[in-house]
Design an enzyme around this catalytic site. Structure first.
Site, PDB file in Angstrom:
ATOM      1  N   GLU A   1      -6.723  -4.632  -2.591  1.00 12.66           N
ATOM      2  CA  GLU A   1      -5.986  -3.378  -2.560  1.00 12.66           C
ATOM      3  C   GLU A   1      -4.550  -3.490  -3.077  1.00 12.66           C
ATOM      4  O   GLU A   1      -3.589  -3.306  -2.316  1.00 12.66           O
ATOM      5  CB  GLU A   1      -5.971  -2.807  -1.138  1.00 12.66           C
ATOM      6  CG  GLU A   1      -7.366  -2.615  -0.555  1.00 12.66           C
ATOM      7  CD  GLU A   1      -7.377  -1.819   0.751  1.00 12.66           C
ATOM      8  OE1 GLU A   1      -6.295  -1.590   1.319  1.00 12.66           O
ATOM      9  OE2 GLU A   1      -8.466  -1.417   1.189  1.00 12.66           O
TER      10      GLU A   1
ATOM     11  N   GLU B   1     -15.161  -2.974   1.759  1.00 10.30           N
ATOM     12  CA  GLU B   1     -14.696  -2.464   3.060  1.00 10.30           C
ATOM     13  C   GLU B   1     -15.114  -1.016   3.209  1.00 10.30           C
ATOM     14  O   GLU B   1     -15.014  -0.226   2.260  1.00 10.30           O
ATOM     15  CB  GLU B   1     -13.162  -2.512   3.198  1.00 10.30           C
ATOM     16  CG  GLU B   1     -12.585  -3.889   3.376  1.00 10.30           C
ATOM     17  CD  GLU B   1     -11.061  -3.868   3.537  1.00 10.30           C
ATOM     18  OE1 GLU B   1     -10.509  -2.866   4.049  1.00 10.30           O
ATOM     19  OE2 GLU B   1     -10.436  -4.868   3.140  1.00 10.30           O
TER      20      GLU B   1
HETATM   21  C1  FCB Z   1      -7.662  -1.658   4.412  1.00 13.23           C
HETATM   22  C2  FCB Z   1      -7.224  -3.106   4.499  1.00 13.23           C
HETATM   23  C3  FCB Z   1      -7.711  -3.819   5.735  1.00 13.23           C
HETATM   24  C4  FCB Z   1      -7.661  -2.917   6.950  1.00 13.23           C
HETATM   25  C5  FCB Z   1      -8.348  -1.614   6.662  1.00 13.23           C
HETATM   26  C6  FCB Z   1      -8.390  -0.687   7.839  1.00 13.23           C
HETATM   27  O1  FCB Z   1      -6.751  -0.958   3.640  1.00 13.23           O
HETATM   28  O2  FCB Z   1      -7.679  -3.838   3.379  1.00 13.23           O
HETATM   29  O3  FCB Z   1      -6.943  -4.978   5.891  1.00 13.23           O
HETATM   30  O4  FCB Z   1      -6.365  -2.767   7.347  1.00 13.23           O
HETATM   31  O5  FCB Z   1      -7.706  -0.967   5.603  1.00 13.23           O
END
Ligand code: FCB
Length: 467
Positions: free
Chosen positions: A185, A363
Site C-alpha cells: 500500500e 487483504e
Molecule cells: C491496511 C493495512 C493493514 C491493516 C489494514 C486494516 O491498509 O495494510 O496493515 O492496517 O489496513
C-alpha cells in the site's frame, strides 16, 4: 480449534458460500490469512533490531490512541511457533507476513543482522514444514529510523537502499517463498504518512507526499531489477490498496470528483506500473520530479499484483456531502461495507489494463467490536462480510479476471496503527494482557468454508445447490 467443524454445527445455510462461488473460485485457489511485522511481532529491541519510524511516531504524544505502540503487540516474535501451529490448524494454504527491514538491516543500509534474518528463515521453514505457503512483503511501513533521519522516502537514496535490502532477502529466502512483494500500500505511506500525517512519519506536505510516492515506485522498480538479476525463481510483485469509486450523484461536479479520486487512489500507482506515466487529471495539484529512466524501471513486468480491498470511495462535492447509502452498514472503522465494489474494481481494472498479471486479494476484512464470552466470540458480522466479498470475488473471476487467491486480514487481532489496539480485525481474538488466542466464530467459518471448497472441487456433484 477445529478445521473439520461442520457448517451445520455453528452456521446457518445462509452463511454458506454459494455453489456457484465455490465452483468459480476453483481448485487452484489459494486461501490465506495475512499479518504484518510491526503489527504483531513486538520485541522491538530484541536481537539487534534497529528502531523504525513507527517506534518513533508512536512515542510522540497524541499520535496514536492511548499512545499505544507495537512494542509488544501479539508477542509473535517469541510465540511464532505456536502461531504457525494455529495457522496450520485453520486449514489455510498460505500465510502472508512482512519482513521488518530494521530487524534484518538495523540502519537500513550497511550491515545485515544475522539474528533478524534467522528469525524469518525459521518462520519460513516452520510454515513449509506444516504445508503453509509463505508469502512475504518487504515493506509494510516500518522504515528504519536511521533512513528517516536522512529524509526517509523523501530522499531518493532510500529507493537505492531498499533495492539492496530486497536483493538480500530474495537471495536468502527466495528459494522457499511462494511470493515476494516489494511494497504494501504505497498510497498509505505517501498520503497518510506525508500528506495527512495520520501515519508515520507524520508529515503534512502534499508536494513531499507526491515525491515520496514516486520514490516508493522507483524503489519498487529498482528492487524488481535487483531481485531479477539475483536469479530468484520466486514470483515477484507489489501490493496496492484499491477501491472502486462511486459518484454520489450524476452532477458534473460529482462525476469529476469521482474521476479525480480514482486517479489519485488507483491510477496513480497502476498507470506508472502498467503504462509508464502518471495520470493527468485537473484535480491533481502535485506531481513529483521524475528522472530519465525511472518509468522504465517502474514498468518492470510483475508476476502478480496484490490488491487490498476494504471499502469503496464515495465522491460527493455537495456541501454538506451526500452520504453513502451504507445499505449493509459500516465496520468498526466506520468504513462502508460494500462488497460489490470489489467486483466493480476488478472488472474495471481488467478493462483498463490489458496486461494485468494474476491477482491475489492480499487483504480484505473488517474491524468488529468483538466480545469474548466464555471462550466464544460470536462475530457473525465478520462471517457475513467475508462471505459477501468472496461472492463478489467469484463474480469478478466469472467475468474473466485472473484471481488466484484471497488472504483474510487479519489472522489475529493486532496493533492497528494509529488506532492502537482498539480495532479488532482478527479471525482470532487476542487478549493482550495474557496473549491468549481464541478462535472467533469467523475462524471456524473460514476453516469450514475452505474445507467445503476442497470437497466441492473433489466432488462437485455432491454439493447441494443453494444461495
Ligand atoms: C491496511 C493495512 C493493514 C491493516 C489494514 C486494516 O491498509 O495494510 O496493515 O492496517 O489496513
Amino acid at each position: 480449534m477445529s478445521s473439520t467443524l461442520s457448517m451445520t454445527d455453528r452456521f446457518t445455510a445462509s452463511d454458506r458460500l454459494s455453489a456457484a462461488a465455490l465452483r468459480q473460485l476453483g481448485d487452484a485457489f489459494t486461501w490465506g490469512v495475512a499479518t504484518s511485522a510491526y503489527q504483531i511481532e513486538g520485541a522491538v529491541d530484541v536481537d539487534g533490531r534497529g528502531p523504525s519510524i513507527w517506534d518513533t511516531f508512536a512515542s510522540q504524544p497524541g499520535r496514536t490512541v492511548n499512545g499505544e505502540s507495537g512494542a509488544v503487540a501479539c508477542d509473535h516474535y517469541r510465540r511464532w511457533k505456536d502461531d504457525v501451529a494455529m495457522i496450520a490448524g485453520l486449514g489455510v494454504d498460505a500465510y502472508r507476513f512482512s519482513i521488518a527491514w530494521p530487524r534484518v538491516q538495523p540502519l537500513g543500509q550497511g550491515l545485515f543482522n544475522e539474528r533478524g534474518l534467522d528469525f524469518y528463515d525459521r518462520l519460513v521453514d516452520g510454515l513449509l514444514e506444516r504445508g503453509i505457503a509463505p508469502h512475504a512483503t518487504l515493506y509494510h511501513w516500518d522504515l528504519p529510523q536511521a533512513l528517516q533521519d536522512r529524509g526517509g522516502w523523501g530522499n531518493r537514496d532510500t529507493a537505492f537502499h531498499f533495492a539492496v535490502y530486497a536483493d538480500a532477502i530474495a537471495r536468502r529466502l527466495g528459494d522457499r517463498l511462494a511470493s515476494l512483494a516489494t511494497h504494501n500500500e504505497p498510497w498509505c505511506t505517501a498520503v497518510l504518512g506525508h500528506e495527512i500525517g495520520k501515519f508515520a512519519p507524520g508529515e503534512r506536505d502534499p508536494q513531499l507526499a507526491a515525491q515520496v510516492s514516486h520514490h516508493l515506485l522507483l524503489s519498487h522498480g529498482l528492487a524488481m531489477s535487483a531481485m531479477r538479476a539475483s536469479g530468484t525463481a520466486c514470483p515477484l510483485g507489489i501490493v496496492l490498496n484499491q477501491s472502486s469509486v462511486t459518484a454520489a450523484t450524476a452532477s458534473a461536479a460529482d462525476q469529476a470528483a469521482a474521476a479525480t479520486e480514482y486517479a489519485r487512489f488507483v491510477r496513480w500507482y497502476m498507470d506508472p506500473l502498467f503504462q509508464g506515466r502518471y495520470p493527468q487529471d485537473a484535480g491533481i495539484a502535485h506531481y513529483p520530479q521524475v528522472q530519465d529512466g525511472d518509468m522504465a524501471l517502474i514498468q518492470a513486468p510483475l508476476d502478480f499484483l496484490g490488491i487490498n480491498y476494504y471499502a469503496r470511495i464515495w465522491a460527493s462535492r455537495d456541501e454538506p456531502p451526500v452520504p453513502p447509502p451504507m445499505a449493509l452498514g459500516a465496520t468498526d472503522m466506520g468504513w462502508e461495507i460494500y462488497p460489490d465494489g470489489l467486483r466493480e474494481l476488478l472488472v474495471g481494472l481488467k478493462a483498463q489494463y490489458p496486461d494485468l498479471p494474476p491477482i491475489f486479494i492480499t487483504e480484505n476484512g473488517m474491524a468488529n467490536a468483538d466480545t469474548l464470552d466464555h471462550g466464544r466470540v460470536p462475530d457473525h458480522a465478520r462471517i457475513d462480510y467475508v462471505r459477501r466479498h468472496l461472492e463478489a470475488l467469484a463474480q469478478a473471476k466469472a467475468a474473466g479476471v485472473d484471481i488466484r487467491g484471497y488472504f483474510y486480514w487479519s489472522l489475529m487481532d493486532n496493533y492497528e496503527w494509529d488506532s492502537g489496539y482498539a480495532k479488532r480485525f482478527g479471525l482470532v481474538h487476542v487478549d493482550y494482557a495474557t496473549q491468549q488466542r481464541t478462535l472467533k466464530d469467523s475462524a471456524h467459518w473460514y476453516s469450514a468454508t475452505i474445507a467445503q471448497a476442497r470437497r466441492h472441487v473433489d466432488a462437485p456433484a455432491q454439493e447441494p445447490v443453494h444461495g
